[in-house]
Enzyme design. Structure first.
Site, PDB file in Angstrom:
ATOM      1  CG  HIS A   6      -1.860  -1.275   1.431  1.00 54.18           C
ATOM      2  ND1 HIS A   6      -1.132  -2.289   1.988  1.00 54.18           N
ATOM      3  CD2 HIS A   6      -3.109  -1.484   1.469  1.00 54.18           C
ATOM      4  CE1 HIS A   6      -2.100  -3.273   1.913  1.00 54.18           C
ATOM      5  NE2 HIS A   6      -3.527  -2.816   1.412  1.00 54.18           N
ATOM      6  CE  LYS A  54      -5.946  -4.541  -0.489  1.00 55.61           C
ATOM      7  NZ  LYS A  54      -6.108  -4.311   0.763  1.00 55.61           N
TER       8      LYS A  54
END
Length: 225
Positions: free
Chosen positions: A120, A146
Protein backbone atom coordinates in the site's frame (compact mmCIF):
# COMPACT_ATOMS: atom_id res chain seq x y z
CA UNK A 1 -24.81 -12.02 -15.29
CA UNK A 2 -23.49 -11.87 -11.75
CA UNK A 3 -19.95 -10.86 -10.87
CA UNK A 4 -17.53 -13.56 -9.71
CA UNK A 5 -15.48 -10.98 -7.81
CA UNK A 6 -16.04 -11.39 -4.08
CA UNK A 7 -16.80 -8.35 -1.93
CA UNK A 8 -14.75 -8.13 1.26
CA UNK A 9 -15.79 -5.83 4.09
CA UNK A 10 -13.06 -4.71 6.54
CA UNK A 11 -14.00 -4.58 10.22
CA UNK A 12 -11.98 -2.14 12.29
CA UNK A 13 -13.13 -2.31 15.90
CA UNK A 14 -11.33 -2.05 19.26
CA UNK A 15 -13.20 -4.93 20.97
CA UNK A 16 -13.89 -8.46 19.77
CA UNK A 17 -17.51 -8.22 20.88
CA UNK A 18 -17.96 -5.27 18.50
CA UNK A 19 -16.18 -7.17 15.72
CA UNK A 20 -18.80 -9.92 16.00
CA UNK A 21 -21.68 -7.45 15.99
CA UNK A 22 -20.40 -5.54 12.96
CA UNK A 23 -19.54 -8.78 11.13
CA UNK A 24 -23.09 -10.05 11.49
CA UNK A 25 -24.43 -6.77 10.15
CA UNK A 26 -22.08 -6.92 7.14
CA UNK A 27 -23.05 -10.53 6.44
CA UNK A 28 -26.73 -9.53 6.52
CA UNK A 29 -25.98 -6.78 4.00
CA UNK A 30 -24.45 -9.24 1.56
CA UNK A 31 -20.70 -9.39 2.19
CA UNK A 32 -18.91 -12.38 0.64
CA UNK A 33 -15.87 -12.11 2.91
CA UNK A 34 -15.14 -10.41 6.22
CA UNK A 35 -11.71 -8.84 6.70
CA UNK A 36 -10.83 -8.97 10.40
CA UNK A 37 -8.49 -6.01 11.00
CA UNK A 38 -6.80 -7.45 14.08
CA UNK A 39 -4.55 -4.40 14.35
CA UNK A 40 -7.57 -2.34 15.40
CA UNK A 41 -8.01 -4.29 18.64
CA UNK A 42 -7.05 -2.34 21.73
CA UNK A 43 -5.77 -5.40 23.60
CA UNK A 44 -5.25 -8.22 21.08
CA UNK A 45 -5.41 -11.62 22.80
CA UNK A 46 -4.91 -14.62 20.53
CA UNK A 47 -7.40 -16.83 22.40
CA UNK A 48 -10.08 -14.16 22.18
CA UNK A 49 -9.24 -13.58 18.51
CA UNK A 50 -9.63 -17.29 17.76
CA UNK A 51 -12.97 -17.45 19.58
CA UNK A 52 -14.16 -14.41 17.60
CA UNK A 53 -13.24 -16.02 14.28
CA UNK A 54 -14.99 -19.25 15.26
CA UNK A 55 -18.12 -17.44 16.42
CA UNK A 56 -18.41 -15.40 13.21
CA UNK A 57 -17.92 -18.62 11.19
CA UNK A 58 -17.84 -16.92 7.79
CA UNK A 59 -15.25 -16.62 4.99
CA UNK A 60 -12.58 -14.34 6.44
CA UNK A 61 -9.31 -12.53 5.76
CA UNK A 62 -7.09 -12.15 8.81
CA UNK A 63 -5.14 -8.89 8.57
CA UNK A 64 -2.83 -7.42 11.18
CA UNK A 65 -1.74 -4.34 9.27
CA UNK A 66 1.75 -2.95 9.75
CA UNK A 67 1.90 0.69 10.89
CA UNK A 68 3.91 1.87 7.86
CA UNK A 69 1.06 0.80 5.59
CA UNK A 70 -1.81 2.36 7.50
CA UNK A 71 -2.13 -0.19 10.29
CA UNK A 72 -2.49 0.24 14.04
CA UNK A 73 -0.68 -2.73 15.58
CA UNK A 74 1.42 -1.59 18.55
CA UNK A 75 3.45 -4.72 19.31
CA UNK A 76 6.65 -6.11 17.82
CA UNK A 77 6.90 -7.49 14.31
CA UNK A 78 7.33 -10.99 15.70
CA UNK A 79 4.17 -10.62 17.78
CA UNK A 80 2.27 -9.27 14.79
CA UNK A 81 3.19 -12.18 12.55
CA UNK A 82 2.68 -14.78 15.29
CA UNK A 83 -0.93 -13.65 15.66
CA UNK A 84 -1.46 -14.07 11.92
CA UNK A 85 0.16 -17.50 11.98
CA UNK A 86 -2.12 -18.62 14.82
CA UNK A 87 -5.12 -17.69 12.65
CA UNK A 88 -4.01 -19.63 9.56
CA UNK A 89 -6.02 -22.77 10.21
CA UNK A 90 -9.18 -20.83 11.12
CA UNK A 91 -9.54 -18.38 8.22
CA UNK A 92 -9.72 -18.58 4.42
CA UNK A 93 -7.09 -15.90 3.72
CA UNK A 94 -4.23 -14.18 5.51
CA UNK A 95 -3.02 -10.76 4.32
CA UNK A 96 0.66 -10.04 4.98
CA UNK A 97 2.64 -7.12 3.59
CA UNK A 98 5.37 -7.54 0.98
CA UNK A 99 7.72 -5.49 3.15
CA UNK A 100 7.51 -8.17 5.86
CA UNK A 101 10.48 -10.49 6.24
CA UNK A 102 10.37 -13.23 3.59
CA UNK A 103 10.72 -15.85 6.33
CA UNK A 104 7.52 -14.58 7.95
CA UNK A 105 5.64 -14.60 4.63
CA UNK A 106 6.88 -18.11 3.85
CA UNK A 107 5.79 -19.29 7.28
CA UNK A 108 2.26 -18.06 6.62
CA UNK A 109 2.16 -19.45 3.09
CA UNK A 110 3.57 -22.83 4.11
CA UNK A 111 0.65 -23.26 6.53
CA UNK A 112 -1.58 -23.86 3.50
CA UNK A 113 -3.80 -20.80 3.95
CA UNK A 114 -4.49 -18.70 0.85
CA UNK A 115 -1.95 -15.92 1.28
CA UNK A 116 -2.56 -12.35 0.08
CA UNK A 117 0.74 -10.49 -0.18
CA UNK A 118 -0.01 -6.78 -0.14
CA UNK A 119 1.57 -3.39 -0.76
CA UNK A 120 0.00 0.00 0.00
CA UNK A 121 1.09 3.56 -0.75
CA UNK A 122 -1.24 6.29 0.52
CA UNK A 123 0.77 9.07 -1.15
CA UNK A 124 1.29 8.22 -4.83
CA UNK A 125 0.98 5.78 -7.74
CA UNK A 126 4.25 4.46 -9.23
CA UNK A 127 4.59 3.87 -12.97
CA UNK A 128 3.21 0.69 -14.50
CA UNK A 129 6.51 -1.18 -14.72
CA UNK A 130 7.28 -0.61 -11.06
CA UNK A 131 3.84 -1.85 -10.02
CA UNK A 132 4.18 -4.93 -12.23
CA UNK A 133 7.51 -5.66 -10.54
CA UNK A 134 5.82 -5.40 -7.11
CA UNK A 135 3.01 -7.72 -8.21
CA UNK A 136 5.50 -10.24 -9.59
CA UNK A 137 7.33 -10.31 -6.24
CA UNK A 138 4.04 -10.77 -4.39
CA UNK A 139 3.08 -13.72 -6.60
CA UNK A 140 6.47 -15.34 -5.97
CA UNK A 141 5.72 -15.34 -2.24
CA UNK A 142 1.96 -15.83 -2.03
CA UNK A 143 -1.23 -16.81 -3.84
CA UNK A 144 -2.92 -13.45 -4.44
CA UNK A 145 -1.15 -10.15 -5.05
CA UNK A 146 -2.65 -6.94 -3.67
CA UNK A 147 -1.57 -3.38 -4.48
CA UNK A 148 -3.31 -0.16 -3.48
CA UNK A 149 -2.08 3.31 -4.46
CA UNK A 150 -3.22 6.90 -4.16
CA UNK A 151 -3.80 8.59 -7.53
CA UNK A 152 -2.73 12.13 -8.32
CA UNK A 153 -4.75 12.29 -11.53
CA UNK A 154 -7.04 10.20 -13.73
CA UNK A 155 -4.08 8.69 -15.58
CA UNK A 156 -2.93 7.07 -12.33
CA UNK A 157 -6.28 5.29 -12.04
CA UNK A 158 -5.91 3.98 -15.59
CA UNK A 159 -2.53 2.57 -14.60
CA UNK A 160 -4.32 0.43 -12.01
CA UNK A 161 -6.72 -0.90 -14.65
CA UNK A 162 -3.67 -1.73 -16.79
CA UNK A 163 -2.29 -3.76 -13.88
CA UNK A 164 -5.54 -5.69 -13.64
CA UNK A 165 -5.49 -6.36 -17.38
CA UNK A 166 -1.92 -7.73 -17.19
CA UNK A 167 -2.08 -9.77 -13.97
CA UNK A 168 -4.21 -12.68 -12.80
CA UNK A 169 -5.00 -13.42 -9.15
CA UNK A 170 -4.40 -9.75 -8.40
CA UNK A 171 -6.28 -7.15 -6.36
CA UNK A 172 -5.35 -3.68 -7.64
CA UNK A 173 -6.96 -0.58 -6.17
CA UNK A 174 -6.73 3.10 -6.88
CA UNK A 175 -7.72 4.82 -3.64
CA UNK A 176 -9.58 8.04 -2.92
CA UNK A 177 -12.69 9.41 -4.61
CA UNK A 178 -10.83 9.68 -7.92
CA UNK A 179 -10.00 5.99 -7.94
CA UNK A 180 -13.16 4.59 -6.38
CA UNK A 181 -14.48 3.38 -9.74
CA UNK A 182 -11.54 0.94 -10.01
CA UNK A 183 -13.04 -1.02 -7.12
CA UNK A 184 -16.08 -1.68 -9.30
CA UNK A 185 -14.25 -2.22 -12.59
CA UNK A 186 -12.03 -4.84 -10.92
CA UNK A 187 -14.79 -7.35 -11.58
CA UNK A 188 -14.48 -6.87 -15.34
CA UNK A 189 -10.87 -8.06 -15.09
CA UNK A 190 -11.69 -11.11 -12.93
CA UNK A 191 -10.04 -9.71 -9.84
CA UNK A 192 -10.69 -12.26 -7.06
CA UNK A 193 -11.67 -9.72 -4.39
CA UNK A 194 -12.69 -6.10 -4.13
CA UNK A 195 -13.24 -4.10 -0.95
CA UNK A 196 -16.29 -2.12 0.14
CA UNK A 197 -17.30 -0.54 3.43
CA UNK A 198 -19.83 -1.62 6.01
CA UNK A 199 -19.69 0.22 9.33
CA UNK A 200 -15.95 0.92 9.06
CA UNK A 201 -14.22 2.62 6.13
CA UNK A 202 -10.57 1.58 6.33
CA UNK A 203 -9.27 3.19 3.14
CA UNK A 204 -10.18 6.35 1.21
CA UNK A 205 -12.63 5.80 -1.62
CA UNK A 206 -14.34 2.66 -0.34
CA UNK A 207 -17.91 2.27 -1.60
CA UNK A 208 -20.65 1.04 0.73
CA UNK A 209 -21.64 -2.61 0.42
CA UNK A 210 -25.15 -2.04 -0.93
CA UNK A 211 -23.93 0.26 -3.71
CA UNK A 212 -21.03 -2.05 -4.56
CA UNK A 213 -23.28 -5.10 -4.92
CA UNK A 214 -25.64 -3.19 -7.20
CA UNK A 215 -22.80 -1.90 -9.38
CA UNK A 216 -21.00 -5.24 -9.66
CA UNK A 217 -24.14 -7.00 -10.79
CA UNK A 218 -25.11 -4.45 -13.42
CA UNK A 219 -24.64 -5.67 -16.97
CA UNK A 220 -21.94 -3.21 -18.04
CA UNK A 221 -21.81 -4.16 -21.69
CA UNK A 222 -19.55 -1.32 -22.73
CA UNK A 223 -16.40 -3.39 -22.12
CA UNK A 224 -17.84 -6.54 -23.71
CA UNK A 225 -18.72 -5.11 -27.11
Amino acid sequence: MYSQTKIAIPIFQKKCSDVIEVANDCIDKGADIIEFRIDALKNPDINEIKKTIEEINFPMIATNRISTEGGSFKGSEEERVNILFECCDLVDYVDIELQSNDEYINRIHDSGVTTIVSYHDFEKTPDLNEILYIVEKEHELGDIAKVAFMPQDLEDTLTILAVLSHCKNTIAISMGDLGSYTRVMASKFDSPITFASGTDATAPGQIDIETMKALLNMDLNILDE
